[in-house]
Motif scaffolding. Sequence first.
Motif, mmCIF file in Angstrom:
data_model
loop_
_atom_site.group_PDB
_atom_site.id
_atom_site.type_symbol
_atom_site.label_atom_id
_atom_site.label_comp_id
_atom_site.label_asym_id
_atom_site.label_seq_id
_atom_site.Cartn_x
_atom_site.Cartn_y
_atom_site.Cartn_z
ATOM 1 N N PRO A 28 73.807 7.573 30.310
ATOM 2 C CA PRO A 28 73.177 7.025 31.526
ATOM 3 C C PRO A 28 72.018 7.872 32.027
ATOM 4 O O PRO A 28 71.141 7.364 32.741
ATOM 5 N N GLU A 29 71.983 9.148 31.641
ATOM 6 C CA GLU A 29 70.942 10.055 32.129
ATOM 7 C C GLU A 29 69.843 10.341 31.126
ATOM 8 O O GLU A 29 68.697 10.623 31.502
ATOM 9 N N THR A 30 70.169 10.294 29.825
ATOM 10 C CA THR A 30 69.218 10.755 28.811
ATOM 11 C C THR A 30 69.351 9.945 27.528
ATOM 12 O O THR A 30 70.450 9.533 27.145
ATOM 13 N N ILE A 31 68.214 9.736 26.862
ATOM 14 C CA ILE A 31 68.204 9.170 25.506
ATOM 15 C C ILE A 31 67.534 10.202 24.616
ATOM 16 O O ILE A 31 66.370 10.552 24.825
ATOM 17 N N THR A 32 68.269 10.705 23.627
ATOM 18 C CA THR A 32 67.796 11.794 22.766
ATOM 19 C C THR A 32 67.791 11.335 21.316
ATOM 20 O O THR A 32 68.778 10.776 20.828
ATOM 21 N N PHE A 33 66.679 11.587 20.628
ATOM 22 C CA PHE A 33 66.534 11.206 19.230
ATOM 23 C C PHE A 33 66.587 12.451 18.347
ATOM 24 O O PHE A 33 65.981 13.487 18.676
#
Length: 547
Positions: A486-491
């Motif tokens: 919900p806070e971060t999208i990391t690749f």
Amino acid sequence: MKYLKLILSFLAVALLVTSCQEDDLGLETMMVPSNIQVNTDISDDGSGIVIFNVSADNAITYQFNFGDGTTGTSLDGTYTKRFNRNGLNTYQVIVVAYGKGGISSSKTIEVSVESDFSDPTTKQLLTGGDTKMWYVAAFQPGHLGVGPSSGDGFNSPIYYQAAPFEKDGAEASDCFYTDVLTFSTTGEENFTYNQNNNGATFFNADFVGQFGGPTGSGDQCIAFDTGAPKNVTLAPATSGIESSTGTVLEFSEDGFMSYYIGASSYEVLDVDDNSLYVRAIMGNNPDLAWYLKFTTTPYEQQQAGGGGGGEADFESQYTDLFFSDEFEGDALDTSVWNYETGNGTNGWGNGEVQYYTNEEKNVKVENGNLIITAIKEETNGFGYSSGRINTMDKFEFTFGRVEIKAKLAGGGGTWPALWALGANFDVVGWPTTGEIDIMEFVGNEPNRVQSALHFPGNSGGNAIFEGVSIENATSEFHVFEVEWTPETITFLVDGEVNFSFDNDEDKPFNKDFFLIMNVAMGGALGGAIDPAFTQSSMEIDYVRVYN
């Protein structure tokens, strides 16, 4: 002797008449423009707009010096000028009328006009409050693009979008990617722009001949110094594009931004501390708009890693496996996966040239791998066949970690992708639904992959993305991941972070998404297809999702 004197007298008269006739012809072709009349229509709404209507006897073109550091040229004497200095100001405007042979005359008038437009935020971002240098964002898809001038901005360069580093290695890389654009400000009024192009400019094909280049051979790099710094004025945009900042950059003395299209006014679609996205209407074709992306990252650093990170030792929040397909059988599991067939609309919105089928030649499971193959062959009116599958309505999820191990399809023009789309896509459409690109690869750039996010205001050529260097992408398996919270999208690529994005409740990344895997050909990102291409496959070892 008397007759001889008479004959000589006749000859002298004849020569005098001939000389006068020749002089008369010269004067006729070089008549000085006269009777210059200048009429103005001055706005009273605070826009700063003045419409000039000029006429003169024996004039063929008109030049304006507006007294604010800017100039303009008109063939018919009509010119619309926006004065941007705040408040009520008086300008001394010089109008020069040119006749045949370059003979000119001028007239000076004064205009008093009021402007209340101001955009200190854009000026601050462009200059950093003092001086800031910008570079062509070569590592981004769509760093150069073109579309209809009536388009809506971010998603409008539908005719062409340059792939990352598409011009690298070509002649243009030495007079385009290496440009240094500097915006500077000192005080409230002094706002300047300088383009250091190392003495050469990248010209659009339509203007090559006008600047001494070979015509008929496309865009060209031509020796052309951009000269001294230009004054910059800010003006309100009139395009009506909702995704625009509403501000236009107007450069004096025919200034332009890296790629010459005969324009000196650039609408700012988006700008922040490190990125700038602009559009300009082509000078000789008002139906076309060109798009340019700039970054504060120098070209050499872009080549080194495309702005991507290298943060290792990532610790996932999600460790419980709740979905996987290891592709151990001998056929695609259609209880989980759907075949997508066809070419969509305008090549699935990207100008792609493949036709997706549900045939085994394009999608099959074999030896523990899912194999998606693009083939050069005539298929339902298209020159290539390929495969695309998704989990829509069969497996959808919100938040988690997706891990896909894959070996990518290669060759010029290939565009394999592993991605996810909002499950309400069929209701709200794209980009409202949101898109998470776990991995995209361009065969024309074999040592780089990228990840991206598309959503309203940041979609198409303006997506949020980063690239990362990679070796042996088409010959060895690599692990591509996204951690979605919900806070971060990391690749991540092979366990190392490419980049992270701050998620929040206002973004479309807080609902169910479904997975998609495909191999496209050509299009906005795939770019030019190698004429020698025959076929290539993306192999997927597994897809795993953790919560």
